[in-house]
Design a protein around this motif. Structure first.
Motif, PDB file in Angstrom:
ATOM      1  N   GLU A  16       0.977  -1.365   0.214  1.00 34.44           N
ATOM      2  CA  GLU A  16       0.092  -0.134  -0.048  1.00 34.44           C
ATOM      3  C   GLU A  16       1.153   1.272  -0.020  1.00 34.44           C
ATOM      4  O   GLU A  16       2.043   1.188   0.404  1.00 34.44           O
ATOM      5  N   ARG A  17       0.312   2.345  -0.539  1.00 33.15           N
ATOM      6  CA  ARG A  17       1.206   3.414  -0.537  1.00 33.15           C
ATOM      7  C   ARG A  17       0.644   4.848   0.237  1.00 33.15           C
ATOM      8  O   ARG A  17      -0.676   4.657   0.556  1.00 33.15           O
ATOM      9  N   PHE A  18       1.393   5.429   0.683  1.00 32.06           N
ATOM     10  CA  PHE A  18       0.819   6.581   1.545  1.00 32.06           C
ATOM     11  C   PHE A  18      -0.144   7.575   0.928  1.00 32.06           C
ATOM     12  O   PHE A  18      -1.147   8.043   1.550  1.00 32.06           O
ATOM     13  N   ASP A  19       0.156   7.650  -0.482  1.00 30.63           N
ATOM     14  CA  ASP A  19      -0.841   8.662  -1.232  1.00 30.63           C
ATOM     15  C   ASP A  19      -2.093   7.756  -1.815  1.00 30.63           C
ATOM     16  O   ASP A  19      -2.955   8.249  -2.159  1.00 30.63           O
ATOM     17  N   GLY A  20      -2.468   6.459  -1.265  1.00 30.38           N
ATOM     18  CA  GLY A  20      -3.505   5.859  -1.685  1.00 30.38           C
ATOM     19  C   GLY A  20      -3.376   5.154  -2.904  1.00 30.38           C
ATOM     20  O   GLY A  20      -4.348   4.279  -3.093  1.00 30.38           O
ATOM     21  N   ARG A  21      -2.442   5.130  -3.644  1.00 29.78           N
ATOM     22  CA  ARG A  21      -2.050   4.224  -4.963  1.00 29.78           C
ATOM     23  C   ARG A  21      -1.450   2.961  -4.988  1.00 29.78           C
ATOM     24  O   ARG A  21      -1.187   2.515  -6.041  1.00 29.78           O
ATOM     25  N   GLY A  22      -1.710   2.333  -3.931  1.00 25.78           N
ATOM     26  CA  GLY A  22      -0.968   1.066  -3.681  1.00 25.78           C
ATOM     27  C   GLY A  22      -2.103   0.004  -3.774  1.00 25.78           C
ATOM     28  O   GLY A  22      -3.175   0.231  -4.284  1.00 25.78           O
ATOM     29  N   TYR A  23      -1.538  -1.215  -3.422  1.00 21.68           N
ATOM     30  CA  TYR A  23      -2.457  -2.329  -3.645  1.00 21.68           C
ATOM     31  C   TYR A  23      -2.033  -3.235  -2.486  1.00 21.68           C
ATOM     32  O   TYR A  23      -1.187  -3.157  -1.887  1.00 21.68           O
ATOM     33  N   GLN A  27       4.821   7.447  -1.861  1.00 28.57           N
ATOM     34  CA  GLN A  27       4.998   5.997  -1.287  1.00 28.57           C
ATOM     35  C   GLN A  27       5.020   5.584  -0.047  1.00 28.57           C
ATOM     36  O   GLN A  27       4.194   4.608   0.469  1.00 28.57           O
ATOM     37  N   PHE A  28       5.810   6.521   0.708  1.00 26.68           N
ATOM     38  CA  PHE A  28       5.850   6.206   2.201  1.00 26.68           C
ATOM     39  C   PHE A  28       5.356   7.087   3.164  1.00 26.68           C
ATOM     40  O   PHE A  28       5.159   8.284   2.890  1.00 26.68           O
ATOM     41  N   ASP A  29       5.238   6.518   4.371  1.00 21.90           N
ATOM     42  CA  ASP A  29       4.852   7.698   5.560  1.00 21.90           C
ATOM     43  C   ASP A  29       5.920   8.666   5.772  1.00 21.90           C
ATOM     44  O   ASP A  29       7.151   8.001   5.988  1.00 21.90           O
ATOM     45  N   PRO A  30       5.649   9.780   5.566  1.00 26.10           N
ATOM     46  CA  PRO A  30       6.902  10.708   5.709  1.00 26.10           C
ATOM     47  C   PRO A  30       7.628  10.816   6.896  1.00 26.10           C
ATOM     48  O   PRO A  30       8.746  11.034   6.623  1.00 26.10           O
ATOM     49  N   PHE A  31       6.960  10.548   8.026  1.00 24.08           N
ATOM     50  CA  PHE A  31       7.736  10.648   9.295  1.00 24.08           C
ATOM     51  C   PHE A  31       8.549   9.485   9.498  1.00 24.08           C
ATOM     52  O   PHE A  31      10.040   9.549   9.509  1.00 24.08           O
ATOM     53  N   LEU A  32       8.260   8.335   8.975  1.00 22.28           N
ATOM     54  CA  LEU A  32       8.835   6.833   9.184  1.00 22.28           C
ATOM     55  C   LEU A  32      10.329   7.090   8.196  1.00 22.28           C
ATOM     56  O   LEU A  32      11.280   6.496   8.226  1.00 22.28           O
ATOM     57  N   LEU A  53      19.087   7.084  -1.089  1.00 14.90           N
ATOM     58  CA  LEU A  53      18.486   8.100  -0.307  1.00 14.90           C
ATOM     59  C   LEU A  53      17.600   9.296  -1.296  1.00 14.90           C
ATOM     60  O   LEU A  53      16.561   9.555  -0.790  1.00 14.90           O
ATOM     61  N   THR A  54      18.004   9.271  -2.594  1.00 16.25           N
ATOM     62  CA  THR A  54      17.019  10.306  -3.272  1.00 16.25           C
ATOM     63  C   THR A  54      15.540   9.731  -3.592  1.00 16.25           C
ATOM     64  O   THR A  54      14.738  10.527  -3.420  1.00 16.25           O
ATOM     65  N   GLU A  55      15.676   8.590  -3.846  1.00 18.93           N
ATOM     66  CA  GLU A  55      14.402   7.925  -4.071  1.00 18.93           C
ATOM     67  C   GLU A  55      13.667   7.807  -2.739  1.00 18.93           C
ATOM     68  O   GLU A  55      12.303   8.016  -2.777  1.00 18.93           O
ATOM     69  N   LEU A  56      14.299   7.643  -1.580  1.00 20.13           N
ATOM     70  CA  LEU A  56      13.491   7.443  -0.373  1.00 20.13           C
ATOM     71  C   LEU A  56      12.877   9.101   0.003  1.00 20.13           C
ATOM     72  O   LEU A  56      11.860   9.062   0.455  1.00 20.13           O
ATOM     73  N   GLU A  57      13.684   9.919  -0.397  1.00 13.94           N
ATOM     74  CA  GLU A  57      13.366  11.421   0.037  1.00 13.94           C
ATOM     75  C   GLU A  57      12.147  11.591  -1.068  1.00 13.94           C
ATOM     76  O   GLU A  57      11.016  12.495  -0.582  1.00 13.94           O
ATOM     77  N   LYS A  58      12.028  11.099  -2.174  1.00 17.02           N
ATOM     78  CA  LYS A  58      11.009  11.390  -3.174  1.00 17.02           C
ATOM     79  C   LYS A  58       9.912  10.785  -2.757  1.00 17.02           C
ATOM     80  O   LYS A  58       8.585  11.432  -3.092  1.00 17.02           O
ATOM     81  N   GLY A  59       9.893   9.783  -2.085  1.00 14.94           N
ATOM     82  CA  GLY A  59       8.807   8.972  -1.719  1.00 14.94           C
ATOM     83  C   GLY A  59       8.132   9.325  -0.482  1.00 14.94           C
ATOM     84  O   GLY A  59       7.108   8.841  -0.171  1.00 14.94           O
ATOM     85  N   LYS A  60       8.639  10.351   0.211  1.00 15.76           N
ATOM     86  CA  LYS A  60       7.949  10.772   1.233  1.00 15.76           C
ATOM     87  C   LYS A  60       6.614  11.267   1.154  1.00 15.76           C
ATOM     88  O   LYS A  60       6.789  12.263   0.367  1.00 15.76           O
ATOM     89  N   GLY A  61       5.489  10.794   1.729  1.00 14.96           N
ATOM     90  CA  GLY A  61       4.472  11.375   1.585  1.00 14.96           C
ATOM     91  C   GLY A  61       3.543  10.906   0.228  1.00 14.96           C
ATOM     92  O   GLY A  61       2.429  10.991   0.192  1.00 14.96           O
TER      93      GLY A  61
END
Length: 385
Positions: free
Chosen positions: A308-315, A366-371, A356-364
């Motif tokens: 699942e993705r933080f923005d709701g576009r996961g599965y 793909q990923f929970d921004p805080f985590l 690191l760049t991909e994880l930063e881009k994914g905050k909010g």
């Protein structure tokens, strides 16, 4: 006069001797009872045998004709019937299972005798016209938690040669019995749980090996994700029992890939839409595969929702934000990190800077921004090396 006094003294000595004999007999009975309890403990019976032995002993030490033993849930709101001994109607056994609803919380933590003078007696007597009196005995652990109840009772039998009510000696013996019985039950339960846990771990190890053999490009992926998940969870201050469940969930997060064809898993080029749809089924397949194991909800949440993705576009359910279980949000970050940090069929591993760049881009997104932010901080400090 001397003769009268002498006789009085002799009578006094006889009475004193009788009291001493009675006291000694009581002590011997107590010692005998404790020896029996210890023998049950030493023999280390299975749970069923332990329960049978405990109930039989409660009946023996009180001279009861019948008894029941119940296991309580955590809130003492329901009692599960686990053993019945003696001629007792099913209706009464069922009625006694409702004791937790009929007694006060204070009464549920102490021995309660219910005789014909008690208002509750009439309620129970209507289910068994041979009932004379009964005692409810809570099985209390050292920390005062009720793990179950033993109920013993006097009933009118063919030969009725017992008292209608229980004696103070019976109550004293039951007080000793209650703590010892709780210890026995708790120890036996813990042994069984430990055995289940060992079997559980072996099963998980076997399943993880099956995943690794299935996908030649992601061998040891599950072990790595589990290891980093544990380290990340501990760094986040999660409790040990939660970390353990996260560990199991991370190990099993891709178990559903067992149901994905090898040709798709090991395809050296990008997947087409149809193939990707097959891959997207693996979280639900994983939960279905493991359904018979009755796993903890945290473990199942990880298996089902780690894509699942933080923005709701996961599965598979399109959950958004904090509607995604926390455990799944944690593992999804570690899962993505390990995927980027590993060679895959369709690409080589990414550099630390690219990850690191991909994880930063994914905050909010793909990923929970805080985590994700916390994980990035740990990565930059080489916390996981």
């Amino acid at each position: 006069m001397v003769t009268i006094l002498q006789a009085a003294f002799e009578q006094q000595e006889i009475e004193q001797l009788r009291r001493q004999i009675t006291l000694l007999n009581n002590k011997l009975q107590e010692q005998s009872f404790l020896v029996k309890m210890t023998n049950i403990l030493i023999k280390g019976h299975d749970l069923e045998t332990t329960i049978k032995s405990i109930l039989q002993l409660a009946m023996d030490i009180t001279g009861s004709e019948a008894g029941c033993l119940y296991i309580a849930d955590q809130n003492i709101s329901q009692l599960k019937i686990v053993e019945v001994n003696g001629e007792i109607s099913d209706a009464l056994v069922e009625a006694l299972s409702r004791l937790s609803q009929l007694l006060t919380n204070e009464e549920l933590h102490k021995i309660v005798e219910i005789t014909q003078d008690n208002s509750l007696f009439e309620y129970f007597a209507k289910f068994d016209n041979k009932l004379i009196s009964l005692i409810n005995v809570p099985l209390l652990t050292a920390d005062n938690n009720v793990i179950g109840y033993a109920v013993v009772m006097h009933r009118h039998e063919a030969v009725h040669n017992h008292p209608n009510i229980y004696s103070s000696k019976d109550l004293k013996h039951l007080t000793l019995f209650a703590h010892q019985a709780a210890l026995l039950l708790d120890n036996t339960r813990l042994k069984i749980e430990q055995g289940k846990k060992e079997t559980y771990i072996k099963t998980i190890a076997s399943l993880v090996s099956a995943i690794d053999e299935k996908d030649i490009y992601t061998q040891n992926h599950s072990q790595r994700v589990a290891k980093i998940t544990v380290e990340f969870s501990k760094a986040m201050g999660l409790l040990d029992d939660i970390v353990e469940k996260l560990h199991y969930g991370a190990l099993l997060h891709d178990i559903g890939k067992i149901g994905v064809p090898d040709s798709i898993l090991n395809k050296p080029t990008s997947l087409n839409n149809g193939e990707f749809d097959v891959v997207k089924e693996h979280p639900v397949k994983g939960v279905r595969i493991l359904a018979p194991m009755e796993l903890d909800s945290i473990v199942l949440d990880i298996i089902k929702y780690h894509h699942e993705r933080f923005d709701g576009r996961g599965y598979p359910n399109g959950l958004k934000g904090e509607k995604i279980p926390l455990a799944a949000r944690i593992v999804s970050i570690v899962d993505a990190w390990d995927a980027m940090n590993s060679d895959r069929a369709y690409r080589s591993r990414l550099s630390q800077e690219q990850i690191l760049t991909e994880l930063e881009k994914g905050k909010g997104t793909q990923f929970d921004p805080f985590l994700a932010g916390e994980f990035i901080i740990l990565l930059t400090k080489n916390f996981f090396n």
